[in-house]
Motif scaffolding. Structure first.
Motif, PDB file in Angstrom:
ATOM      1  N   ASN A   1       0.818  -1.209   0.000  1.00 34.25           N
ATOM      2  CA  ASN A   1       0.000   0.000   0.000  1.00 34.25           C
ATOM      3  C   ASN A   1       0.858   1.269   0.000  1.00 34.25           C
ATOM      4  O   ASN A   1       0.404   2.341  -0.379  1.00 34.25           O
TER       5      ASN A   1
ATOM      6  N   THR B   1      -5.796   0.372  -0.347  1.00 31.85           N
ATOM      7  CA  THR B   1      -6.822   0.593   0.666  1.00 31.85           C
ATOM      8  C   THR B   1      -6.501   1.828   1.503  1.00 31.85           C
ATOM      9  O   THR B   1      -5.326   2.165   1.694  1.00 31.85           O
TER      10      THR B   1
ATOM     11  N   ILE C   1      -7.536   1.816   4.554  1.00 35.76           N
ATOM     12  CA  ILE C   1      -7.569   1.226   5.898  1.00 35.76           C
ATOM     13  C   ILE C   1      -6.298   0.416   6.092  1.00 35.76           C
ATOM     14  O   ILE C   1      -6.100  -0.609   5.432  1.00 35.76           O
TER      15      ILE C   1
ATOM     16  N   GLU D   1      -4.718   0.331   9.609  1.00 36.44           N
ATOM     17  CA  GLU D   1      -4.546  -0.055  11.007  1.00 36.44           C
ATOM     18  C   GLU D   1      -4.930  -1.519  11.162  1.00 36.44           C
ATOM     19  O   GLU D   1      -5.946  -1.964  10.648  1.00 36.44           O
TER      20      GLU D   1
ATOM     21  N   GLN E   1      -8.401  -2.567  12.296  1.00 35.37           N
ATOM     22  CA  GLN E   1      -9.392  -2.141  11.307  1.00 35.37           C
ATOM     23  C   GLN E   1      -9.374  -3.059  10.084  1.00 35.37           C
ATOM     24  O   GLN E   1     -10.416  -3.399   9.528  1.00 35.37           O
ATOM     25  N   VAL E   2      -8.179  -3.462   9.649  1.00 31.98           N
ATOM     26  CA  VAL E   2      -8.068  -4.381   8.512  1.00 31.98           C
ATOM     27  C   VAL E   2      -8.747  -5.706   8.842  1.00 31.98           C
ATOM     28  O   VAL E   2      -9.505  -6.264   8.040  1.00 31.98           O
TER      29      VAL E   2
ATOM     30  N   LYS F   1     -12.742  -4.626   9.149  1.00 33.59           N
ATOM     31  CA  LYS F   1     -13.410  -4.023   7.991  1.00 33.59           C
ATOM     32  C   LYS F   1     -13.090  -4.710   6.666  1.00 33.59           C
ATOM     33  O   LYS F   1     -13.824  -4.521   5.689  1.00 33.59           O
ATOM     34  N   HIS F   2     -12.003  -5.462   6.622  1.00 34.45           N
ATOM     35  CA  HIS F   2     -11.675  -6.189   5.398  1.00 34.45           C
ATOM     36  C   HIS F   2     -11.839  -7.698   5.565  1.00 34.45           C
ATOM     37  O   HIS F   2     -12.587  -8.329   4.825  1.00 34.45           O
TER      38      HIS F   2
ATOM     39  N   GLU G   1     -17.568  -1.422  15.764  1.00 34.88           N
ATOM     40  CA  GLU G   1     -18.041  -0.103  15.320  1.00 34.88           C
ATOM     41  C   GLU G   1     -19.510  -0.107  14.901  1.00 34.88           C
ATOM     42  O   GLU G   1     -20.132   0.944  14.776  1.00 34.88           O
TER      43      GLU G   1
END
Length: 240
Positions: free
Chosen positions: A38, A44, A46, A48, A51-52, A55-56, A208
């Motif tokens: 990245n 992406t 995102i 952190e 979070q990865v 959220k992924h 979240e």
């Protein structure tokens, strides 16, 4: 094991998915590759770690909460970007024959690196436009399950993805907000492309609690010969 990994394991166990030590290691290698690459290319926003994973990785695997992946032989992930949801699903369900289609060659290069690093087999990475690839005999009306995550509105996605889906197979569109409006405008495309809405699953991401929806569409017949239209035309003139 740190809190992020422990929480990831726990949340998946709640959904009936048990990770092996090897699979957990594959997710960590995937995360490391994502962050490293990245820096050189936009994969992406995102990066952190927690979070990865939420959220992924977890978000990608949510498809398995509502579809019986064990019974799926082959999966096509259209417009996969950094490999979501295809690669996380392949890690957890190694029996899958995974095909990823993406229009950017450098993303395909990244995904090849991921597959090599994670030692994933039976993964086909295709650089091309969905409209072109779906006209190839090997991919047309061929897949048990087709998916796309946060790619485009449903009226456009249907023309990208349903031509890949076999008769009685499922196209699962992974969405954020309530897709009711998109479903209304997608009625013509469903009819034209020989498909029907099966169900819409909704849930919230853990921690979240942001909204997620999965639109499950069943293919009822072979794709008419005129679809998909030539690359670029569906985006300019979607089936509304």
């Amino acid at each position: 094991m740190d809190n992020t990994a422990a929480q990831f394991i726990f949340l998946l166990q709640e959904q009936g998915i048990k990770l092996t030590t090897e699979q957990l290691a594959q997710f960590e290698l995937y995360f490391q590759a994502l962050v490293s690459w990245n820096e050189k290319m936009n994969l992406t926003g995102i990066i952190e770690r927690d979070q990865v994973y939420t959220k992924h990785f977890y978000d990608s695997l949510s498809l398995a909460f509502y579809a019986d992946i064990e019974k799926v032989r082959n999966l096509a992930d259209i417009g996969s970007g950094a490999g979501f949801p295809g690669i996380p699903l392949k890690i957890c369900f190694p029996h899958l024959k995974l095909t990823i289609v993406d229009s950017l060659s450098k993303r395909i290069t990244f995904l090849q690196h991921v597959c090599d690093t994670l030692k994933l087999s039976n993964v086909q990475l295709i650089h091309g436009r969905a409209e072109d690839v779906a006209r190839q005999f090997a991919h047309r009306d061929a897949y048990d399950l087709v998916t796309a995550r946060a790619v485009a509105r449903l009226s456009l996605l249907n023309e990208f993805c349903l031509p890949f889906t076999r008769k009685d197979g499922i196209f699962a569109a992974m969405k954020g907000n309530d897709p009711s409006e998109e479903l209304t405008e997608a009625k013509r495309s469903l009819k034209e492309l020989r498909a029907e809405l099966q169900k819409v699953e909704s849930f919230s991401l853990p921690v979240e609690e942001s909204a997620r929806h999965i639109v499950m569409i069943r293919k009822t017949g072979a794709t008419p010969a005129k679809y998909p239209r030539k690359a670029g035309i569906p985006a300019k003139s979607p089936l509304l």
